[in-house]
Design a protein around this motif. Structure first.
Motif, PDB file in Angstrom:
ATOM      1  N   ARG A   1      -2.328   7.187   5.619  1.00 29.61           N
ATOM      2  CA  ARG A   1      -1.108   7.299   4.812  1.00 29.61           C
ATOM      3  C   ARG A   1       0.061   7.914   5.566  1.00 29.61           C
ATOM      4  O   ARG A   1       1.217   7.684   5.217  1.00 29.61           O
ATOM      5  CB  ARG A   1      -1.404   8.126   3.561  1.00 29.61           C
TER       6      ARG A   1
ATOM      7  N   GLN B   1       2.010   6.694  -6.804  1.00 31.04           N
ATOM      8  CA  GLN B   1       0.938   7.580  -7.239  1.00 31.04           C
ATOM      9  C   GLN B   1       1.284   9.041  -6.970  1.00 31.04           C
ATOM     10  O   GLN B   1       1.043   9.910  -7.814  1.00 31.04           O
ATOM     11  CB  GLN B   1      -0.366   7.211  -6.529  1.00 31.04           C
ATOM     12  N   SER B   2       1.846   9.315  -5.789  1.00 31.50           N
ATOM     13  CA  SER B   2       2.157  10.703  -5.435  1.00 31.50           C
ATOM     14  C   SER B   2       3.217  11.299  -6.355  1.00 31.50           C
ATOM     15  O   SER B   2       3.207  12.498  -6.647  1.00 31.50           O
ATOM     16  CB  SER B   2       2.625  10.790  -3.982  1.00 31.50           C
TER      17      SER B   2
ATOM     18  N   SER C   1       2.559   1.674  -3.352  1.00 33.29           N
ATOM     19  CA  SER C   1       1.602   2.161  -4.336  1.00 33.29           C
ATOM     20  C   SER C   1       1.314   3.644  -4.136  1.00 33.29           C
ATOM     21  O   SER C   1       1.224   4.413  -5.105  1.00 33.29           O
ATOM     22  CB  SER C   1       0.305   1.349  -4.237  1.00 33.29           C
ATOM     23  N   ASN C   2       1.184   4.080  -2.880  1.00 39.36           N
ATOM     24  CA  ASN C   2       0.940   5.498  -2.594  1.00 39.36           C
ATOM     25  C   ASN C   2       2.103   6.370  -3.037  1.00 39.36           C
ATOM     26  O   ASN C   2       1.918   7.468  -3.579  1.00 39.36           O
ATOM     27  CB  ASN C   2       0.682   5.699  -1.095  1.00 39.36           C
TER      28      ASN C   2
ATOM     29  N   HIS D   1       0.096  -1.468  -7.760  1.00 36.84           N
ATOM     30  CA  HIS D   1      -1.262  -1.202  -7.280  1.00 36.84           C
ATOM     31  C   HIS D   1      -2.131  -2.440  -7.384  1.00 36.84           C
ATOM     32  O   HIS D   1      -2.924  -2.736  -6.477  1.00 36.84           O
ATOM     33  CB  HIS D   1      -1.880  -0.052  -8.075  1.00 36.84           C
TER      34      HIS D   1
ATOM     35  N   GLU E   1      -9.073   2.499   0.204  1.00 33.70           N
ATOM     36  CA  GLU E   1      -7.641   2.702  -0.050  1.00 33.70           C
ATOM     37  C   GLU E   1      -7.060   3.854   0.771  1.00 33.70           C
ATOM     38  O   GLU E   1      -5.938   4.283   0.542  1.00 33.70           O
ATOM     39  CB  GLU E   1      -7.355   2.916  -1.544  1.00 33.70           C
ATOM     40  N   GLU E   2      -7.827   4.352   1.744  1.00 29.43           N
ATOM     41  CA  GLU E   2      -7.361   5.462   2.580  1.00 29.43           C
ATOM     42  C   GLU E   2      -6.649   4.980   3.839  1.00 29.43           C
ATOM     43  O   GLU E   2      -5.875   5.721   4.439  1.00 29.43           O
ATOM     44  CB  GLU E   2      -8.543   6.349   2.977  1.00 29.43           C
TER      45      GLU E   2
ATOM     46  N   TRP F   1       0.838  -1.206   0.000  1.00 28.88           N
ATOM     47  CA  TRP F   1       0.000   0.000   0.000  1.00 28.88           C
ATOM     48  C   TRP F   1       0.871   1.254   0.000  1.00 28.88           C
ATOM     49  O   TRP F   1       0.643   2.194  -0.763  1.00 28.88           O
ATOM     50  CB  TRP F   1      -0.907  -0.039   1.214  1.00 28.88           C
ATOM     51  N   GLN F   2       1.893   1.265   0.869  1.00 31.25           N
ATOM     52  CA  GLN F   2       2.785   2.417   0.916  1.00 31.25           C
ATOM     53  C   GLN F   2       3.549   2.599  -0.397  1.00 31.25           C
ATOM     54  O   GLN F   2       3.710   3.719  -0.885  1.00 31.25           O
ATOM     55  CB  GLN F   2       3.757   2.275   2.088  1.00 31.25           C
TER      56      GLN F   2
END
Length: 333
Positions: free
Chosen positions: A198, A79-80, A75-76, A89, A223-224, A72-73
């Motif tokens: 996040r 994305q960022s 993927s974040n 993802h 996904e939050e 998850w991290q």
């Protein structure tokens, strides 16, 4: 000589300090919890894709929450920074959906366990402190049952407005308004009801009793957030996960390290992977220990006695029948 297995109500007045609940407590409410782990269930039901298995192997862990958080991290971050990386993802989604499906398969709905909650609540309110090692919602649902039915006693999990953990948790032992007594509940290995966002902020998810499980899964799907619980792994891996969480490390350092005179162990098999919790309570003033026994199992008693005394020092250990009246989800006389 065989060990004496006493009824709970015969020894209960001598044990009002701390209770630790293990997986046997959950199984007593629903046999669906008899699976050794969420990962075991997922593998047995062929829910895990090959790339997800590679993640568990690469990081050398069986902890679902850890793998989910790592992917998850990643993927974040991608994305960022607007880095094209559909594969990361998709891997996150596969891990998340596998975990959600496993929880849905194993965890009973509120209506299926609600009949047990009054007895469980009465058992919990007997203690000053309760530490549940289980990720499920049974203790939380029992806590909420007390909010609705008991004005003189309060069971508190030390999460306040906005779902934030209250650093001054000791203050919450003081009864307020009509309360005459309190019990504080903690989750040393986390719980489904806890999550982190996040930026690693940790919170409790709120919702009405009957809809809480679905509300939790909905939050995961958003996904939050990711769940905050340590479901599996060696003791070294579990301690590492505990140290990476503000809430879990606070419970480990401050709550388990607090003074207490008595300790009750219910439904906890005292496996090597969890003994760090018992060892953390050494030197906290424990004068006597009571351990639940299922079916008058003398072999279990013989195994547990040296484990408890090895972790805590030479303290008196009593054994009580896990199915006796007034114990956990068994109605009192």
């Amino acid at each position: 000589m065989p060990y004496v297995i006493q009824p709970w109500e015969a020894i209960a007045p001598n044990y009002r300090g701390t209770a630790i609940l293990g997986n046997g407590a959950s199984i007593a409410v629903s046999p669906s919890f008899s699976y050794g782990s969420l990962l075991e269930h997922a593998r047995a039901n062929e829910l895990i894709a090959p790339d997800v298995e590679r993640l568990f192997a690469f990081f050398g862990t069986t902890d679902f929450e850890l793998i989910l958080r790592i992917v998850w991290q990643a993927s974040n971050v991608n994305q960022s920074l607007q880095i094209p990386d559909q594969r990361t993802h998709e891997a996150y989604l596969r891990v998340r959906d596998c975990l959600i499906q496993s929880v849905q398969d194993i965890h009973p709905e509120f209506d299926q366990v609600s009949g047990h909650l009054p007895a469980i609540y009465r058992f919990l309110k007997h203690f000053d402190t309760v530490a549940s090692l289980n990720y499920d919602l049974i203790v939380y649902w029992a806590l909420m049952h007390g909010y609705d039915h008991d004005e003189e006693h309060a069971i508190k999990d030390c999460f306040g407005a906005g779902g934030l953990f209250q650093d001054d948790w000791r203050r919450l032992r003081t009864p307020i308004r009509r309360q005459r007594s309190t019990t504080l509940v903690f989750y040393p290995h986390g719980s489904l009801v806890l999550c982190r966002n996040r930026v690693e902020q940790e919170r409790k998810i709120h919702n009405a009793d009957a809809g809480l499980l679905e509300a939790i899964l909905t939050r995961w799907r958003s996904e939050e957030v990711v769940p905050l619980f340590v479901s599996e792994g060696t003791w070294q891996q579990k301690v590492s996960s505990i140290q990476n969480s503000y809430y879990l490390s606070t419970v480990y350092r401050e709550v388990l390290g607090s003074e207490r005179e008595t300790l009750v162990i219910y439904g906890w098999g005292l496996g090597e992977q969890d003994l760090h919790l018992l060892q953390r309570m050494r030197g906290t003033g424990i004068r006597r220990v009571a351990v639940s026994v299922h079916g008058a199992d003398q072999i279990y008693c013989n195994r547990v006695l040296p484990i408890v005394q090895g972790a805590l020092g030479v303290v008196p250990v009593e054994f009580f029948d896990s199915q006796s009246a007034g114990c956990w989800n068994h109605q009192g006389a």
